[in-house]
Design an enzyme around this catalytic site. Structure first.
Site, PDB file in Angstrom:
ATOM      1  N   CYS A   8       0.868  -1.185   0.000  1.00  0.00           N
ATOM      2  CA  CYS A   8       0.000   0.000   0.000  1.00  0.00           C
ATOM      3  C   CYS A   8       0.903   1.232   0.000  1.00  0.00           C
ATOM      4  CB  CYS A   8      -0.982  -0.032   1.170  1.00  0.00           C
ATOM      5  SG  CYS A   8      -0.215   0.043   2.808  1.00  0.00           S
ATOM      6  N   ARG A  14      -3.474  -0.429   5.379  1.00  0.00           N
ATOM      7  CA  ARG A  14      -4.096  -1.466   4.550  1.00  0.00           C
ATOM      8  C   ARG A  14      -3.254  -2.724   4.376  1.00  0.00           C
ATOM      9  NH1 ARG A  14      -5.152   2.369  -0.376  1.00  0.00           N
ATOM     10  NH2 ARG A  14      -3.206   3.161   0.501  1.00  0.00           N
ATOM     11  N   ASP A 125      -8.117   4.183   0.965  1.00  0.00           N
ATOM     12  CA  ASP A 125      -7.144   4.608   1.972  1.00  0.00           C
ATOM     13  C   ASP A 125      -7.897   5.139   3.200  1.00  0.00           C
ATOM     14  OD1 ASP A 125      -5.201   5.850   3.458  1.00  0.00           O
ATOM     15  OD2 ASP A 125      -4.309   6.920   1.771  1.00  0.00           O
TER      16      ASP A 125
END
Ligand code: 4NP
Length: 162
Positions: A8, A14, A125
């Site tokens: 990520c 994440r 996000d």
């Protein structure tokens, strides 16, 4: 041993969550000796920091442990890992751009392609979101990790038939 890397942006929300969830599913399936799972970020901004405490808290409530610290993606990861899973389209495009000679293109895939629902085109996000953003990320990742595990098992059974 199949090596899988989640990527990520910051490697604090994440991709560590994806790593923790897949590791739990792999352990529950008794496959822990067959896979090595790791995560990294395209930015080195959070290098060496423990993961985002909000992500740790939300993941813990669902039974996922997120130990470890942030580390940036390095070019040698292309060689080291068999599967490099981008958490959103920007990450996917950046990884493709880093792979200038297109040598690793078959290894680079999108996490969202393992998601059973077509509602999102990437894992959003959560950094600037509230609690619901973190819960949404975990919902998408749990579903996608189930899809990924199915794909890995079916690839493996095809391999054994050959
Ligand atoms: P992640 O979230 O990519 O899921 O780890 C982010 C964490 C930090 C930043 C951006 C996204 N940041 O810009 O610092």
């Amino acid at each position: 041993m199949k090596k899988i890397l989640f990527v990520c942006l910051g490697n604090i929300c994440r991709s560590p969550a994806a790593e923790g969830i897949l590791k739990k599913y792999i352990n529950e399936s008794g496959l822990e000796n067959e896979y090595q799972i790791d995560s990294a970020g395209l930015l080195d901004y959070h290098e060496g920091e423990t993961y985002d405490p909000r992500m740790i808290k939300h993941a813990q409530k669902r039974g996922y442990d997120l130990p470890g610290t942030s580390r940036p993606f390095v070019f040698s990861d292309f060689e080291k890992y068999d599967l490099i899973i981008a958490l959103d389209n920007e990450i996917f495009n950046s990884l493709k751009a880093l792979d200038k000679k297109n040598k690793y293109s078959t290894k680079i895939v999108k996490m969202i392609d393992f998601y059973s629902n077509k509602k999102f085109d990437g894992v959003p996000d959560p950094y600037y979101s509230g609690a619901s953003g973190f819960e949404l990320v975990l919902d998408i990742l749990e579903d996608s990790c189930q899809g990924l595990l199915k794909k890995l098992s079916s690839d493996d059974s095809t391999k054994h038939q050959k």
